[in-house]
Design an enzyme around this catalytic site. Structure first.
Site, PDB file in Angstrom:
ATOM      1  N   GLY A 117      22.135 -46.153  64.632  1.00  0.00           N
ATOM      2  CA  GLY A 117      23.014 -45.044  64.952  1.00  0.00           C
ATOM      3  C   GLY A 117      23.583 -45.208  66.349  1.00  0.00           C
ATOM      4  O   GLY A 117      22.944 -45.828  67.211  1.00  0.00           O
ATOM      5  N   GLN A 151      27.455 -42.695  74.084  1.00  0.00           N
ATOM      6  CA  GLN A 151      26.774 -43.950  74.452  1.00  0.00           C
ATOM      7  C   GLN A 151      27.757 -45.071  74.789  1.00  0.00           C
ATOM      8  O   GLN A 151      27.364 -46.074  75.388  1.00  0.00           O
ATOM      9  CB  GLN A 151      25.841 -44.411  73.323  1.00  0.00           C
ATOM     10  CG  GLN A 151      24.664 -43.462  73.100  1.00  0.00           C
ATOM     11  CD  GLN A 151      23.745 -43.973  72.015  1.00  0.00           C
ATOM     12  OE1 GLN A 151      23.982 -43.738  70.837  1.00  0.00           O
ATOM     13  NE2 GLN A 151      22.710 -44.691  72.401  1.00  0.00           N
ATOM     14  N   CYS A 194      15.994 -46.103  71.584  1.00  0.00           N
ATOM     15  CA  CYS A 194      17.395 -45.727  71.799  1.00  0.00           C
ATOM     16  C   CYS A 194      18.115 -46.869  72.496  1.00  0.00           C
ATOM     17  O   CYS A 194      17.577 -47.452  73.454  1.00  0.00           O
ATOM     18  CB  CYS A 194      17.451 -44.462  72.649  1.00  0.00           C
ATOM     19  SG  CYS A 194      19.136 -43.902  72.989  1.00  0.00           S
ATOM     20  N   LEU A 195      19.330 -47.176  72.035  1.00  0.00           N
ATOM     21  CA  LEU A 195      20.091 -48.270  72.637  1.00  0.00           C
ATOM     22  C   LEU A 195      20.433 -47.974  74.098  1.00  0.00           C
ATOM     23  O   LEU A 195      20.701 -48.890  74.870  1.00  0.00           O
ATOM     24  CB  LEU A 195      21.378 -48.524  71.836  1.00  0.00           C
ATOM     25  CG  LEU A 195      21.169 -49.009  70.393  1.00  0.00           C
ATOM     26  CD1 LEU A 195      22.500 -49.070  69.646  1.00  0.00           C
ATOM     27  CD2 LEU A 195      20.470 -50.356  70.359  1.00  0.00           C
ATOM     28  N   HIS A 213      18.135 -37.202  66.560  1.00  0.00           N
ATOM     29  CA  HIS A 213      18.221 -38.097  67.725  1.00  0.00           C
ATOM     30  C   HIS A 213      19.694 -38.364  68.068  1.00  0.00           C
ATOM     31  O   HIS A 213      20.108 -38.228  69.228  1.00  0.00           O
ATOM     32  CB  HIS A 213      17.487 -39.406  67.418  1.00  0.00           C
ATOM     33  CG  HIS A 213      17.621 -40.452  68.480  1.00  0.00           C
ATOM     34  ND1 HIS A 213      16.547 -41.010  69.128  1.00  0.00           N
ATOM     35  CD2 HIS A 213      18.727 -41.057  69.017  1.00  0.00           C
ATOM     36  CE1 HIS A 213      16.975 -41.894  70.018  1.00  0.00           C
ATOM     37  NE2 HIS A 213      18.295 -41.949  69.966  1.00  0.00           N
ATOM     38  N   GLU A 214      20.490 -38.743  67.059  1.00  0.00           N
ATOM     39  CA  GLU A 214      21.892 -39.100  67.322  1.00  0.00           C
ATOM     40  C   GLU A 214      22.694 -37.903  67.819  1.00  0.00           C
ATOM     41  O   GLU A 214      23.470 -38.016  68.770  1.00  0.00           O
ATOM     42  CB  GLU A 214      22.553 -39.671  66.058  1.00  0.00           C
ATOM     43  CG  GLU A 214      22.052 -41.042  65.639  1.00  0.00           C
ATOM     44  CD  GLU A 214      22.009 -42.051  66.785  1.00  0.00           C
ATOM     45  OE1 GLU A 214      22.907 -42.012  67.646  1.00  0.00           O
ATOM     46  OE2 GLU A 214      21.068 -42.854  66.828  1.00  0.00           O
ATOM     47  N   HIS A 274      22.495 -36.697  71.431  1.00  0.00           N
ATOM     48  CA  HIS A 274      23.358 -37.378  72.406  1.00  0.00           C
ATOM     49  C   HIS A 274      24.628 -36.562  72.686  1.00  0.00           C
ATOM     50  O   HIS A 274      25.189 -36.639  73.774  1.00  0.00           O
ATOM     51  CB  HIS A 274      23.773 -38.761  71.891  1.00  0.00           C
ATOM     52  CG  HIS A 274      22.721 -39.823  72.048  1.00  0.00           C
ATOM     53  ND1 HIS A 274      22.229 -40.206  73.270  1.00  0.00           N
ATOM     54  CD2 HIS A 274      22.077 -40.601  71.137  1.00  0.00           C
ATOM     55  CE1 HIS A 274      21.321 -41.172  73.104  1.00  0.00           C
ATOM     56  NE2 HIS A 274      21.210 -41.423  71.814  1.00  0.00           N
TER      57      HIS A 274
HETATM   58 NI    NI Z   1      19.862 -42.894  71.082  1.00  0.00          NI
END
Ligand code: NI
Length: 190
Positions: free
Chosen positions: A49, A54, A103-104, A145-146, A149
């Protein structure tokens, strides 16, 4: 199409509340380009995701793609690549369960986070059409989670016990084997 830079924890954009997209923006060429770039970026990073903040775009948009199948989270239903615009989450049952999230934008770390496991998601797709999804278990965690953001939140904000924030390598070395052993024991006893 191109791979964009994923910003990391500490960049102020990750802590801003992103703005909603206006109906006339949703079908625009610019938005299609951004989504194409986000898909390239997600695939390049090997994630499941990616939210627009991000890649330093403070708008309420995220792409999610879950291969599904047998994973360390158990058997997971697949979610084909989908774009979510202006999403909203309704918790349909507050009962929670925890997963080790990554998380990226927080590379190299994992943290154990408990979240509600039954949610309803309402969002628009790239054609500005309404979608509604009922999600459970791991998928419910991924979506929360997504979409966090989009509100300037990171998974680390939900970690209740700081000892539950660890490096990925140590997670794989010390925690994953223990969890697998515990699951095996549970299976044998049931
Ligand atoms: Ni994340």
């Amino acid at each position: 199409m191109s791979v964009r830079k994923i910003i990391r924890m500490g960049h102020p954009t990750l802590r801003r509340v992103a703005r909603e997209l206006l109906p006339e923006e949703i079908g625009s060429d610019e938005m299609h380009r951004l989504v194409a770039d986000m898909i390239d970026t997600l695939h390049d990073a090997g994630g499941i995701g990616l939210a627009a903040p991000q890649v330093n775009e403070s708008i309420r948009l995220a792409v999610i793609e879950i291969p599904g199948g047998q994973t360390r989270y158990g058997e997971i239903p697949a979610m084909p690549l989908t774009v979510f615009i202006n999403p909203e989450i309704e918790i349909t049952n507050p009962e929670g369960a925890g997963y080790w999230e990554g998380c990226l934008s927080v590379p190299g770390l994992r943290g154990f986070v408990t979240r509600p496991q039954h949610i309803r998601v309402r969002a628009l797709n790239l054609h500005a059409e309404k979608m509604e999804l009922d999600l459970q278990g791991f998928l419910a965690t991924v979506f929360q989670h997504e979409f966090d953001h989009l509100d300037g939140r990171l998974y680390i904000d939900h970690i209740e016990n700081p000892t539950n924030l660890v490096f990925e390598e140590e997670y794989e070395r010390y925690i994953l084997p223990e969890e697998s052993a515990a699951e095996d024991a549970q299976r044998r006893n049931s």
